[in-house]
Design an enzyme around this catalytic site. Structure first.
Site, PDB file in Angstrom:
ATOM      1  N   VAL A  33       0.832  -1.204   0.000  1.00 31.51           N
ATOM      2  CA  VAL A  33       0.000   0.000   0.000  1.00 31.51           C
ATOM      3  C   VAL A  33       0.874   1.265   0.000  1.00 31.51           C
ATOM      4  O   VAL A  33       0.496   2.290  -0.564  1.00 31.51           O
ATOM      5  CB  VAL A  33      -0.998  -0.045   1.187  1.00 31.51           C
ATOM      6  CG1 VAL A  33      -0.322   0.118   2.531  1.00 31.51           C
ATOM      7  CG2 VAL A  33      -2.100   0.976   0.989  1.00 31.51           C
ATOM      8  N   ASP A  34       2.058   1.163   0.574  1.00 26.90           N
ATOM      9  CA  ASP A  34       3.016   2.282   0.594  1.00 26.90           C
ATOM     10  C   ASP A  34       3.384   2.675  -0.841  1.00 26.90           C
ATOM     11  O   ASP A  34       3.274   3.856  -1.240  1.00 26.90           O
ATOM     12  CB  ASP A  34       4.255   1.826   1.384  1.00 26.90           C
ATOM     13  CG  ASP A  34       5.248   2.927   1.681  1.00 26.90           C
ATOM     14  OD1 ASP A  34       4.940   4.103   1.440  1.00 26.90           O
ATOM     15  OD2 ASP A  34       6.346   2.591   2.176  1.00 26.90           O
ATOM     16  N   GLY A 124       0.623  -7.456   5.225  1.00 28.38           N
ATOM     17  CA  GLY A 124       1.206  -7.810   3.933  1.00 28.38           C
ATOM     18  C   GLY A 124       2.638  -8.263   4.120  1.00 28.38           C
ATOM     19  O   GLY A 124       2.907  -9.319   4.715  1.00 28.38           O
TER      20      GLY A 124
HETATM   21  N1  AR6 Z   1      -5.234  -0.284  -0.746  1.00 26.87           N
HETATM   22  C1  AR6 Z   1      -5.509  -0.913   0.427  1.00 26.87           C
HETATM   23  N2  AR6 Z   1      -4.741  -1.928   0.896  1.00 26.87           N
HETATM   24  C2  AR6 Z   1      -3.685  -2.313   0.140  1.00 26.87           C
HETATM   25  C3  AR6 Z   1      -3.334  -1.700  -1.080  1.00 26.87           C
HETATM   26  C4  AR6 Z   1      -4.168  -0.639  -1.516  1.00 26.87           C
HETATM   27  N3  AR6 Z   1      -3.928   0.015  -2.654  1.00 26.87           N
HETATM   28  N4  AR6 Z   1      -2.227  -2.322  -1.561  1.00 26.87           N
HETATM   29  C5  AR6 Z   1      -1.902  -3.296  -0.690  1.00 26.87           C
HETATM   30  N5  AR6 Z   1      -2.778  -3.297   0.340  1.00 26.87           N
HETATM   31  P1  AR6 Z   1       1.716  -3.982   3.078  1.00 26.87           P
HETATM   32  P2  AR6 Z   1       2.882  -4.043   5.775  1.00 26.87           P
HETATM   33  C6  AR6 Z   1      -2.864  -4.149   1.522  1.00 26.87           C
HETATM   34  O1  AR6 Z   1       2.663  -5.028   2.592  1.00 26.87           O
HETATM   35  O2  AR6 Z   1       2.548  -5.483   5.919  1.00 26.87           O
HETATM   36  C7  AR6 Z   1       5.850  -1.956   2.158  1.00 26.87           C
HETATM   37  O3  AR6 Z   1       6.836  -2.344   1.240  1.00 26.87           O
HETATM   38  C8  AR6 Z   1      -2.166  -5.486   1.486  1.00 26.87           C
HETATM   39  O4  AR6 Z   1      -2.982  -6.436   0.813  1.00 26.87           O
HETATM   40  O5  AR6 Z   1       1.413  -2.840   2.189  1.00 26.87           O
HETATM   41  O6  AR6 Z   1       2.609  -3.126   6.919  1.00 26.87           O
HETATM   42  C9  AR6 Z   1       6.316  -0.847   3.086  1.00 26.87           C
HETATM   43  O7  AR6 Z   1       7.193   0.039   2.440  1.00 26.87           O
HETATM   44  C10 AR6 Z   1      -2.068  -5.801   2.968  1.00 26.87           C
HETATM   45  O8  AR6 Z   1      -3.262  -6.413   3.426  1.00 26.87           O
HETATM   46  O9  AR6 Z   1       2.192  -3.354   4.499  1.00 26.87           O
HETATM   47  C11 AR6 Z   1       6.994  -1.614   4.175  1.00 26.87           C
HETATM   48  O10 AR6 Z   1       8.310  -1.942   3.814  1.00 26.87           O
HETATM   49  C12 AR6 Z   1      -1.977  -4.431   3.646  1.00 26.87           C
HETATM   50  O11 AR6 Z   1      -2.249  -3.484   2.602  1.00 26.87           O
HETATM   51  C13 AR6 Z   1       6.186  -2.874   4.291  1.00 26.87           C
HETATM   52  O12 AR6 Z   1       5.575  -3.058   3.004  1.00 26.87           O
HETATM   53  C14 AR6 Z   1      -0.642  -4.131   4.232  1.00 26.87           C
HETATM   54  O13 AR6 Z   1       0.373  -4.730   3.429  1.00 26.87           O
HETATM   55  C15 AR6 Z   1       5.061  -2.748   5.292  1.00 26.87           C
HETATM   56  O14 AR6 Z   1       4.414  -3.985   5.397  1.00 26.87           O
END
Ligand code: AR6
Length: 173
Positions: A33-34, A124
């Site tokens: 999501v970042d 994620g």
């Molecule tokens: N909208 C809503 N949720 C989303 C989207 C979106 N557009 N894209 C992904 N998700 P993650 P973390 C969900 O990996 O586990 C990054 O590289 C995804 O399906 O984004 O906190 C950062 O830079 C999942 O359920 O975050 C950090 O390095 C949720 O968002 C690391 O990942 C969180 O997944 C952070 O890991």
């Protein structure tokens, strides 16, 4: 009245005063999501994050803390960046995940935010199960006073996550 709800959707198209970013300590972007938020926001978001790093967090944003920047081209005023605990790095304390939510809400209250949307922080790349991510998130938000915040929305990117959050929210009612 204060509400908490959940939808199956994409955080980058959600209209709210503040969108919460599940960032990493560098605040300089990443995947998940970042990456999606930075791509949709345009370069202004990265520039704002670089400024925060230079002025407030030269060593990076610690796990569980939160900081706001303007939201660039996103349909929001603010992005509130927080860092969830990374289970793959041995950060398995649920309290650290809860504090990422409560510190984000605290920043939102200080900004006078009326509506805020969260992703499933940590669910994620950082390895938290949908069930644990949902239980910790809903409990943290529901027990926070959220002064001035009318609506907290969880925007979940896939059906299993949505189902987990919906199940936790149904227990509140
Ligand atoms: N909208 C809503 N949720 C989303 C989207 C979106 N557009 N894209 C992904 N998700 P993650 P973390 C969900 O990996 O586990 C990054 O590289 C995804 O399906 O984004 O906190 C950062 O830079 C999942 O359920 O975050 C950090 O390095 C949720 O968002 C690391 O990942 C969180 O997944 C952070 O890991």
């Amino acid at each position: 009245m204060q509400t908490i709800d959940a939808i199956h959707g994409d955080l980058t198209t959600e209209h709210a005063d503040a969108l919460v970013n599940a960032a990493n300590s560098t605040l300089l972007g990443g995947g998940g999501v970042d990456g999606a938020l930075h791509a949709a926001a345009g370069g202004a978001l990265l520039a704002a994050c670089r400024q925060v790093r230079a002025e407030q967090y030269p060593a990076g944003l610690p796990v569980g803390e939160a900081v706001a920047t303007p939201a660039g081209l996103l349909p929001a005023k603010w992005v509130i960046h927080t860092v969830g605990p990374n289970r793959h790095a041995g950060q398995t304390d649920e309290a650290l995940l809860a504090v990422a939510y409560t510190n984000s809400l605290q920043v939102a209250v200080e900004l006078g935010v009326g509506t805020i949307a969260f992703p499933a922080i940590g669910a994620g790349v950082y390895g938290w199960s949908a069930e644990t991510a949902a239980r910790v998130a809903v409990a943290a938000v529901a027990t926070h006073p959220r002064t001035g915040i009318e609506r907290v929305r969880f925007v979940l990117f896939n059906q299993p996550l949505y189902d987990a959050f919906a199940a936790e929210l149904s227990r509140l009612r």
